[in-house]
Design a protein around this motif. Structure first.
Motif, PDB file in Angstrom:
ATOM      1  N   ASP A   1     -14.147   3.827  -1.397  1.00 47.37           N
ATOM      2  CA  ASP A   1     -14.900   3.288  -0.259  1.00 47.37           C
ATOM      3  C   ASP A   1     -16.027   4.218   0.182  1.00 47.37           C
ATOM      4  O   ASP A   1     -17.033   3.750   0.724  1.00 47.37           O
TER       5      ASP A   1
ATOM      6  N   ARG B   1       0.835  -1.214   0.000  1.00 47.84           N
ATOM      7  CA  ARG B   1       0.000   0.000   0.000  1.00 47.84           C
ATOM      8  C   ARG B   1       0.870   1.263   0.000  1.00 47.84           C
ATOM      9  O   ARG B   1       0.564   2.245  -0.684  1.00 47.84           O
TER      10      ARG B   1
ATOM     11  N   ILE C   1     -11.449  17.528   7.965  1.00 50.00           N
ATOM     12  CA  ILE C   1     -12.657  18.300   7.659  1.00 50.00           C
ATOM     13  C   ILE C   1     -13.744  17.898   8.652  1.00 50.00           C
ATOM     14  O   ILE C   1     -14.021  16.710   8.826  1.00 50.00           O
TER      15      ILE C   1
HETATM   16  C1  LIG Z   1      -8.445  -6.207   5.490  1.00 47.62           C
HETATM   17  C2  LIG Z   1      -8.536  -5.472   4.172  1.00 47.62           C
HETATM   18  C3  LIG Z   1      -7.923  -5.995   3.048  1.00 47.62           C
HETATM   19  C4  LIG Z   1      -8.021  -5.350   1.811  1.00 47.62           C
HETATM   20  N1  LIG Z   1      -7.422  -5.907   0.719  1.00 47.62           N
HETATM   21  C5  LIG Z   1      -7.551  -5.321  -0.491  1.00 47.62           C
HETATM   22  C6  LIG Z   1      -6.943  -5.888  -1.655  1.00 47.62           C
HETATM   23  O1  LIG Z   1      -6.289  -6.925  -1.604  1.00 47.62           O
HETATM   24  N2  LIG Z   1      -7.125  -5.261  -2.855  1.00 47.62           N
HETATM   25  C7  LIG Z   1      -7.860  -4.128  -2.963  1.00 47.62           C
HETATM   26  O2  LIG Z   1      -8.015  -3.607  -4.089  1.00 47.62           O
HETATM   27  N3  LIG Z   1      -8.432  -3.556  -1.871  1.00 47.62           N
HETATM   28  C8  LIG Z   1      -8.296  -4.116  -0.647  1.00 47.62           C
HETATM   29  N4  LIG Z   1      -8.865  -3.549   0.458  1.00 47.62           N
HETATM   30  C9  LIG Z   1      -9.700  -2.352   0.306  1.00 47.62           C
HETATM   31  C10 LIG Z   1      -8.911  -1.069   0.202  1.00 47.62           C
HETATM   32  O3  LIG Z   1      -8.066  -0.900   1.315  1.00 47.62           O
HETATM   33  C11 LIG Z   1      -9.890   0.112   0.119  1.00 47.62           C
HETATM   34  O4  LIG Z   1     -10.918  -0.183  -0.783  1.00 47.62           O
HETATM   35  C12 LIG Z   1      -9.192   1.381  -0.335  1.00 47.62           C
HETATM   36  O5  LIG Z   1      -8.232   1.784   0.620  1.00 47.62           O
HETATM   37  C13 LIG Z   1     -10.208   2.503  -0.541  1.00 47.62           C
HETATM   38  O6  LIG Z   1      -9.535   3.672  -0.886  1.00 47.62           O
HETATM   39  P1  LIG Z   1     -10.221   5.063  -0.641  1.00 47.62           P
HETATM   40  O7  LIG Z   1      -9.228   6.084  -1.136  1.00 47.62           O
HETATM   41  O8  LIG Z   1     -11.598   5.083  -1.197  1.00 47.62           O
HETATM   42  O9  LIG Z   1     -10.401   5.201   0.933  1.00 47.62           O
HETATM   43  P2  LIG Z   1      -9.282   5.232   2.073  1.00 47.62           P
HETATM   44  O10 LIG Z   1      -8.098   4.435   1.687  1.00 47.62           O
HETATM   45  O11 LIG Z   1     -10.002   4.880   3.349  1.00 47.62           O
HETATM   46  O12 LIG Z   1      -8.840   6.775   2.121  1.00 47.62           O
HETATM   47  C14 LIG Z   1      -9.705   7.761   2.649  1.00 47.62           C
HETATM   48  C15 LIG Z   1      -8.860   8.964   3.052  1.00 47.62           C
HETATM   49  O13 LIG Z   1      -9.736  10.015   3.489  1.00 47.62           O
HETATM   50  C16 LIG Z   1      -9.196  10.585   4.675  1.00 47.62           C
HETATM   51  N5  LIG Z   1     -10.309  11.154   5.449  1.00 47.62           N
HETATM   52  C17 LIG Z   1     -11.392  10.516   5.940  1.00 47.62           C
HETATM   53  N6  LIG Z   1     -12.188  11.367   6.612  1.00 47.62           N
HETATM   54  C18 LIG Z   1     -11.594  12.591   6.543  1.00 47.62           C
HETATM   55  C19 LIG Z   1     -11.944  13.906   7.033  1.00 47.62           C
HETATM   56  N7  LIG Z   1     -13.051  14.125   7.743  1.00 47.62           N
HETATM   57  N8  LIG Z   1     -11.089  14.937   6.766  1.00 47.62           N
HETATM   58  C20 LIG Z   1      -9.947  14.737   6.028  1.00 47.62           C
HETATM   59  N9  LIG Z   1      -9.579  13.513   5.541  1.00 47.62           N
HETATM   60  C21 LIG Z   1     -10.398  12.462   5.792  1.00 47.62           C
HETATM   61  C22 LIG Z   1      -8.527   9.411   5.395  1.00 47.62           C
HETATM   62  O14 LIG Z   1      -7.579   9.873   6.311  1.00 47.62           O
HETATM   63  C23 LIG Z   1      -7.911   8.668   4.213  1.00 47.62           C
HETATM   64  O15 LIG Z   1      -6.647   9.174   3.900  1.00 47.62           O
HETATM   65  C24 LIG Z   1      -8.758  -4.152   1.705  1.00 47.62           C
HETATM   66  C25 LIG Z   1      -9.359  -3.601   2.853  1.00 47.62           C
HETATM   67  C26 LIG Z   1      -9.257  -4.254   4.069  1.00 47.62           C
HETATM   68  C27 LIG Z   1      -9.930  -3.656   5.283  1.00 47.62           C
END
Ligand SMILES: Cc1cc2nc3c(=O)[nH]c(=O)nc-3n(C[C@H](O)[C@H](O)[C@H](O)COP(=O)(O)OP(=O)(O)OC[C@H]3O[C@@H](n4cnc5c(N)ncnc54)[C@H](O)[C@@H]3O)c2cc1C
Length: 256
Positions: free
Chosen positions: A172, A3, A25
């Motif tokens: 997500d 990651r 935020i």
């Molecule tokens: C156990 C596990 C295994 C996984 N394995 C895989 C895999 O093998 N392959 C795969 O494709 N995916 C996998 N995933 C899923 C993957 O980790 C997520 O789908 C991915 O990280 C989603 O990315 P995102 O950017 O949408 O959200 P996130 O990675 O959650 O990023 C969200 C960001 O927003 C920020 N944020 C949130 N709220 C606020 C706020 N109020 N103010 C400012 N910043 C904020 C957070 O700090 C974070 O930096 C796995 C997940 C888990 C739990």
């Protein structure tokens, strides 16, 4: 891919023209009112989603995930499904064996919801549930340590349309899914790609957001549902024997 490597690559690709502000935020309304477009890429418990999609709070799957790394060569590369639990073992991304130093193991386990005040007790519970089953899992259990273990739940977002007025959700925030198809981060990247393409290709933001929702909503929901089904299959308790017999039968048919 680790990651941390993915995050580094993505950060390096951000053009200099982008102004970056780092802060938590607490209220998205001023952002939404001042901006032409607000993108909520803020994860499973998205504040952007909670602000504009009432009733779309993330829901628990009722399981506990333990995962981490161990300082051993992987005793196998496999995911074992038991009756109400699973254990996965993979090589640590990017690590190779050097001399006598082990390559490193990435591991994960899923159990019915069970949390204790300490990671050491969580690991003791894991040993109680999955210990004594298979030699590679025993090797792993001997090597795992509280300081390199994370314990958390799994949450999913109910089915929603990813666009409302001038707000779009991606990753997500739009469709947090169970990790069992390994597709959460993949769909987040595909969302970002589709949204960028729609904004480039369409002459207005509302048209681009409609296009984005059309391209991604059904695909993302299919992955979300498929991942939930896979989690349920993997964690079956009372019908685990039936599941195993059905899978053995399918496997005996050979490549389709
Ligand atoms: C156990 C596990 C295994 C996984 N394995 C895989 C895999 O093998 N392959 C795969 O494709 N995916 C996998 N995933 C899923 C993957 O980790 C997520 O789908 C991915 O990280 C989603 O990315 P995102 O950017 O949408 O959200 P996130 O990675 O959650 O990023 C969200 C960001 O927003 C920020 N944020 C949130 N709220 C606020 C706020 N109020 N103010 C400012 N910043 C904020 C957070 O700090 C974070 O930096 C796995 C997940 C888990 C739990």
């Amino acid at each position: 891919m680790a990651r941390s490597d993915l995050v580094r690559i993505l950060q390096a690709a951000v053009p200099d023209t982008v102004r970056i502000t780092r802060r938590r935020i607490e209220d998205v309304r001023p952002l939404r009112d001042e901006a032409d477009l607000l993108l909520g890429a803020d994860g499973t418990h998205s504040l952007v989603r909670r602000s504009g999609w009432p009733g779309a709070a993330a829901r628990s799957h009722g399981v506990t995930v333990l995962r981490g790394t161990a300082d051993i060569d992987p005793p196998e590369v496999a995911e074992t499904w038991g009756g109400g639990w699973l254990v996965g073992i993979t090589p640590l991304a990017g690590a190779t064996r050097t001399g006598t130093a082990p390559a490193g193991t990435n591991w994960f386990a899923c159990l019915p919801e069970h949390r204790t005040p300490s990671v050491a007790e969580d690991l003791a519970h894991l040993r109680d549930v999955v210990g004594g089953r298979r030699a590679p899992i025993e090797t792993l259990l001997d090597a795992i340590r509280p300081e390199t273990t994370l314990v958390h739940g799994i949450h999913t977002v109910p089915a929603i349309a990813p666009v409302r007025q001038n707000v779009a959700l991606l990753g997500d925030a739009a469709h947090a899914m169970a990790p069992n198809l390994g597709h959460g981060a993949n769909t987040a990247l595909e969302d970002a790609d589709a949204l960028a393409a729609a904004l480039r290709e369409r002459s207005s933001i509302p048209a681009a957001l409609r296009d984005y929702a059309l391209r991604r909503a059904a695909v993302d929901q299919a992955w979300r549902l498929g991942s939930a089904v896979m989690l349920q299959m993997a964690m079956m308790q009372s019908r685990a024997g039936l599941r195993d017999r059905a899978l053995r039968r399918i496997a005996s048919l050979g490549p389709l």
